[in-house]
Design a protein around this motif. Structure first.
Motif, PDB file in Angstrom:
ATOM      1  N   UNK A  44      31.731  36.920  85.953  1.00  0.00           N
ATOM      2  CA  UNK A  44      32.282  38.127  85.346  1.00  0.00           C
ATOM      3  C   UNK A  44      33.550  38.587  86.065  1.00  0.00           C
ATOM      4  N   UNK A  45      33.610  38.390  87.381  1.00  0.00           N
ATOM      5  CA  UNK A  45      34.826  38.729  88.113  1.00  0.00           C
ATOM      6  C   UNK A  45      35.992  37.865  87.638  1.00  0.00           C
ATOM      7  N   UNK A  46      35.702  36.582  87.387  1.00  0.00           N
ATOM      8  CA  UNK A  46      36.739  35.682  86.879  1.00  0.00           C
ATOM      9  C   UNK A  46      37.237  36.160  85.519  1.00  0.00           C
ATOM     10  N   UNK A  47      36.320  36.606  84.683  1.00  0.00           N
ATOM     11  CA  UNK A  47      36.707  37.134  83.377  1.00  0.00           C
ATOM     12  C   UNK A  47      37.595  38.366  83.544  1.00  0.00           C
ATOM     13  N   UNK A  48      37.221  39.243  84.475  1.00  0.00           N
ATOM     14  CA  UNK A  48      38.013  40.447  84.716  1.00  0.00           C
ATOM     15  C   UNK A  48      39.422  40.100  85.178  1.00  0.00           C
ATOM     16  N   UNK A  49      39.522  39.101  86.084  1.00  0.00           N
ATOM     17  CA  UNK A  49      40.843  38.671  86.538  1.00  0.00           C
ATOM     18  C   UNK A  49      41.658  38.096  85.385  1.00  0.00           C
ATOM     19  N   UNK A  50      40.980  37.361  84.501  1.00  0.00           N
ATOM     20  CA  UNK A  50      41.684  36.719  83.391  1.00  0.00           C
ATOM     21  C   UNK A  50      42.275  37.733  82.430  1.00  0.00           C
ATOM     22  N   UNK A  51      41.596  38.848  82.252  1.00  0.00           N
ATOM     23  CA  UNK A  51      42.099  39.859  81.316  1.00  0.00           C
ATOM     24  C   UNK A  51      42.933  40.926  82.031  1.00  0.00           C
ATOM     25  N   UNK A  52      43.115  40.765  83.356  1.00  0.00           N
ATOM     26  CA  UNK A  52      43.938  41.707  84.147  1.00  0.00           C
ATOM     27  C   UNK A  52      43.469  43.139  83.957  1.00  0.00           C
ATOM     28  N   UNK A  53      42.178  43.343  84.112  1.00  0.00           N
ATOM     29  CA  UNK A  53      41.655  44.686  83.969  1.00  0.00           C
ATOM     30  C   UNK A  53      40.268  44.815  84.566  1.00  0.00           C
ATOM     31  N   UNK A  54      39.699  46.013  84.418  1.00  0.00           N
ATOM     32  CA  UNK A  54      38.342  46.237  84.869  1.00  0.00           C
ATOM     33  C   UNK A  54      37.337  45.848  83.795  1.00  0.00           C
ATOM     34  N   UNK A  55      36.129  45.492  84.239  1.00  0.00           N
ATOM     35  CA  UNK A  55      35.118  44.960  83.322  1.00  0.00           C
ATOM     36  C   UNK A  55      33.805  45.659  83.624  1.00  0.00           C
ATOM     37  N   UNK A  56      33.279  46.429  82.643  1.00  0.00           N
ATOM     38  CA  UNK A  56      32.055  47.208  82.834  1.00  0.00           C
ATOM     39  C   UNK A  56      31.032  46.760  81.787  1.00  0.00           C
ATOM     40  N   UNK A  57      29.823  46.366  82.273  1.00  0.00           N
ATOM     41  CA  UNK A  57      28.754  45.907  81.379  1.00  0.00           C
ATOM     42  C   UNK A  57      27.568  46.862  81.534  1.00  0.00           C
ATOM     43  N   UNK A  58      26.928  47.223  80.396  1.00  0.00           N
ATOM     44  CA  UNK A  58      25.809  48.175  80.420  1.00  0.00           C
ATOM     45  C   UNK A  58      24.814  47.773  79.330  1.00  0.00           C
ATOM     46  N   UNK A  59      23.585  48.290  79.472  1.00  0.00           N
ATOM     47  CA  UNK A  59      22.546  47.905  78.513  1.00  0.00           C
ATOM     48  C   UNK A  59      22.276  49.037  77.542  1.00  0.00           C
ATOM     49  N   UNK A  60      21.207  48.829  76.690  1.00  0.00           N
ATOM     50  CA  UNK A  60      20.895  49.813  75.657  1.00  0.00           C
ATOM     51  C   UNK A  60      20.312  51.096  76.221  1.00  0.00           C
ATOM     52  N   UNK A  61      19.934  51.063  77.494  1.00  0.00           N
ATOM     53  CA  UNK A  61      19.429  52.270  78.152  1.00  0.00           C
ATOM     54  C   UNK A  61      20.539  53.018  78.888  1.00  0.00           C
ATOM     55  N   UNK A  62      21.789  52.627  78.640  1.00  0.00           N
ATOM     56  CA  UNK A  62      22.952  53.237  79.283  1.00  0.00           C
ATOM     57  C   UNK A  62      22.890  53.094  80.803  1.00  0.00           C
ATOM     58  N   UNK A  63      22.400  51.931  81.238  1.00  0.00           N
ATOM     59  CA  UNK A  63      22.355  51.605  82.657  1.00  0.00           C
ATOM     60  C   UNK A  63      23.422  50.553  82.959  1.00  0.00           C
ATOM     61  N   UNK A  64      24.149  50.743  84.038  1.00  0.00           N
ATOM     62  CA  UNK A  64      25.202  49.799  84.408  1.00  0.00           C
ATOM     63  C   UNK A  64      24.580  48.515  84.922  1.00  0.00           C
ATOM     64  N   UNK A  65      25.021  47.394  84.354  1.00  0.00           N
ATOM     65  CA  UNK A  65      24.551  46.090  84.796  1.00  0.00           C
ATOM     66  C   UNK A  65      25.560  45.416  85.725  1.00  0.00           C
ATOM     67  N   UNK A  66      26.854  45.666  85.460  1.00  0.00           N
ATOM     68  CA  UNK A  66      27.888  45.038  86.281  1.00  0.00           C
ATOM     69  C   UNK A  66      29.187  45.842  86.151  1.00  0.00           C
ATOM     70  N   UNK A  67      29.870  46.019  87.279  1.00  0.00           N
ATOM     71  CA  UNK A  67      31.201  46.641  87.294  1.00  0.00           C
ATOM     72  C   UNK A  67      32.085  45.801  88.209  1.00  0.00           C
ATOM     73  N   UNK A  68      33.166  45.245  87.645  1.00  0.00           N
ATOM     74  CA  UNK A  68      34.055  44.410  88.455  1.00  0.00           C
ATOM     75  C   UNK A  68      34.771  45.264  89.497  1.00  0.00           C
ATOM     76  N   UNK A  69      35.296  44.585  90.498  1.00  0.00           N
ATOM     77  CA  UNK A  69      35.976  45.309  91.583  1.00  0.00           C
ATOM     78  C   UNK A  69      37.146  46.132  91.064  1.00  0.00           C
ATOM     79  N   UNK A  70      37.799  45.640  89.984  1.00  0.00           N
ATOM     80  CA  UNK A  70      38.974  46.350  89.466  1.00  0.00           C
ATOM     81  C   UNK A  70      38.627  47.701  88.848  1.00  0.00           C
TER      82      UNK A  70
END
Length: 554
Positions: free
Chosen positions: A16-42
């Motif tokens: 996911x960090x690689x994906x964030x670098x590829x899109x030159x931005x921050x990357x935030x993933x969350x589930x249906x319970x509105x819980x954060x699953x992943x937040x990139x360093x950006x």
């Protein structure tokens, strides 16, 4: 992996960090319970919150609550506690609702000149992704583009409604822009002018002259101006001052022509036939805008000359001085300026001593009354003007004043001998053909204590330089016989030690662009008219090493 399992393995995080670098931005993933699953360093660069609020397992509601308390997406400054306009709970609910939309995008301001975009996507499985990107540079370009577009629209509107003709030609001398006034002058619709050239619209001789001048401006980049007696397409006559400028970049140069109607400026209350009276100094040319098959031979309008008459402009306003003197010189007048009663008295006293006639003293009404008293005591005609008259009325008033009939005519002035102390060492050689400016030079040089001699043309300047060996030369560039450039070149050619004598070119505002010609002729420096004692003193200090006159050294 079930939907309740957090993707926090090392491999998944790195992916996911690689994906964030590829899109030159921050990357935030969350589930249906509105819980954060992943937040990139950006993401931390975009959301001003504590790191634990972005850790896997953190709740989106707590994240948005912290954002609201800190001022929304824009970080708060220590002295600012502003927050989004809506209430806390409503703002948090709105942000979470945006994350539940299948697709949504928004732009948020992060500071004075920082912006970010939020692109949200909710998948059928209930998982969601929010991508944060810095779009500050894109936003700046977009804002600049809008400002440029607005500026272009405003400029076009202004040009379109200007009361005088404006036209633009490209490098092929084809009309690419005209305003309403220009179309009216040609008595054609704008679309009947655009895309055509002068040969299709004007008489052959006028078209050839126009194309030659436009080509000169395009090739050299030097502005051009000419005074024209214009016959409009409807047969009426007016006076116009035509100015041409080169604009644009190499390979895309354009020539812009502005034609200002002078009949109101210089006609004043004079009869129609006298519009051109006193304007010989502008070297009028005849320009007939009518179609060639309608041209007829016309009588020449009689001209009553004022060229060569001498006018002293008295003002402390530098704008009036800088605008007024070129206009007077353009009328063919000998003109100079004074800034105080003492200068007025000094100039009029020197003129009387050397039997030179000053025809008019034009005094700014803002000057102290003492100036008016000194001027009236000199016996010279006085004209008092207001600053607001400078732009459109003063030249007309001066013209009418000088054309007033006089009961007695002054006798022709005898030649004045300007060779001061010719048998002694001379500090300064002045080459100047304008009689009023000679007075100014003599006043300044005598005040400095320098010995000097004044030549009235270029040939005399070269001869006096050979005979008197001056320490410095002040060279007007518009001299008769030999101009200043030619005279300077001859001096350089005959010097035993090249460059031994400093030569200072004296330019008027109308020829300020000729500085390069001064350097090419071997001159060391230039000064601009109207002459300033302070500027001349600075040049003397620079080029006369000891700063002491020849007579004082003796």
């Amino acid at each position: 992996m079930s939907e309740n399992t957090h993707p926090d393995t090392e491999f998944q995080s790195q992916l996911l960090e690689i994906v964030a670098d590829a899109i030159s931005g921050g990357f935030l993933v969350y589930d249906r319970n509105d819980t954060i699953l992943f937040a990139s360093a950006q993401v931390r660069n975009f959301l001003p919150v504590q790191p634990e609020l972005l850790a896997p397992g953190a709740r989106l509601r707590e994240l948005f609550g912290a954002l609201y308390d800190n001022g929304g997406y824009s970080p708060l400054k220590p002295d600012r506690r502003a927050r989004p306009a809506v209430g806390r709970d409503d703002w948090i609910a709105g942000e979470i609702a945006a994350l539940w939309k299948e697709r949504s995008e928004s732009t948020e301001r992060r500071g004075q000149d920082r912006w970010m975009s939020l692109t949200r996507r909710r998948f059928p499985s209930g998982f969601g992704v929010c991508v944060l990107r810095d779009i500050s540079e894109h936003r700046k370009r977009e804002d600049q583009w809008r400002a440029d577009l607005e500026r272009v629209q405003v400029t076009e509107e202004i040009l379109e409604n200007l009361p005088f003709p404006v036209l633009v030609k490209d490098r092929s001398l084809t009309y690419v822009g005209v305003n309403r006034s220009c179309a009216a002058l040609y008595d054609r619709l704008p679309e009947d002018i655009l895309g055509r050239n002068a040969r299709e619209l004007l008489a052959p001789d006028l078209a050839e002259r126009v194309d030659r001048i436009n080509s000169q401006v395009l090739e050299t980049g030097e502005p051009f101006q000419i005074a024209e007696r214009v016959v409009r397409a409807d047969g009426s006559t007016t006076a116009m001052l035509t100015r041409k400028f080169r604009v644009g970049k190499p390979g895309r140069y354009l020539v812009v022509t502005i034609m200002e109607d002078l009949s109101d400026l210089l006609g004043g209350g004079l009869p129609a036939d006298a519009i051109f009276t006193g304007m010989e100094g502008l070297d009028f040319v005849h320009s007939d805008m009518r179609p060639p098959d309608t041209l007829v031979e016309e009588a020449v309008v009689p001209v009553l000359p004022i060229a060569g008459r001498r006018v002293l402009l008295v003002t402390q306003d530098s704008r009036i001085e800088q605008d007024g003197l070129p206009q007077m010189l353009g009328l063919g007048l000998d003109a100079t300026s004074a800034r105080s009663a003492a200068e007025v008295k000094a100039i009029t006293d020197i003129a009387a001593e050397r039997q030179m006639t000053i025809d008019l003293i034009a005094i700014d009404s803002a000057m102290p009354f003492e100036c008016l008293e000194v001027a009236q005591a000199s016996g010279i005609d006085v004209l008092v003007f207001e600053a607001f008259q400078m732009e459109r009325e003063l030249m007309s008033k001066i013209t009418r004043h000088l054309l007033r009939p006089k009961n007695d005519k002054a006798e022709e002035e005898p030649d004045v001998e300007w060779q001061v102390a010719a048998d002694t060492a001379v500090d300064v050689l002045v080459a100047e053909d304008n009689a009023v400016n000679r007075i100014v030079f003599s006043q300044i040089l005598e005040g400095f204590g320098y010995t000097y001699v004044i030549a009235g043309d270029g040939e005399e300047a070269v001869r006096l330089w050979r005979e008197l060996n001056p320490r410095i030369v002040l060279m007007d560039v518009t001299l008769p016989k030999l101009n200043g450039y030619e005279a300077a070149s001859k001096i350089r050619e005959t010097e035993e030690t090249p460059g031994r004598t400093p030569i200072i070119g004296v330019l008027s505002p109308a020829v300020e662009g000729d500085r390069d010609a001064c350097w090419a002729a071997g001159m060391n420096d230039v000064v601009m008219k109207p002459l300033s004692p302070d500027v001349l003193e600075e040049k003397f200090r620079k080029y006369l090493a000891d700063g002491v006159s020849a007579t004082k050294r003796a």
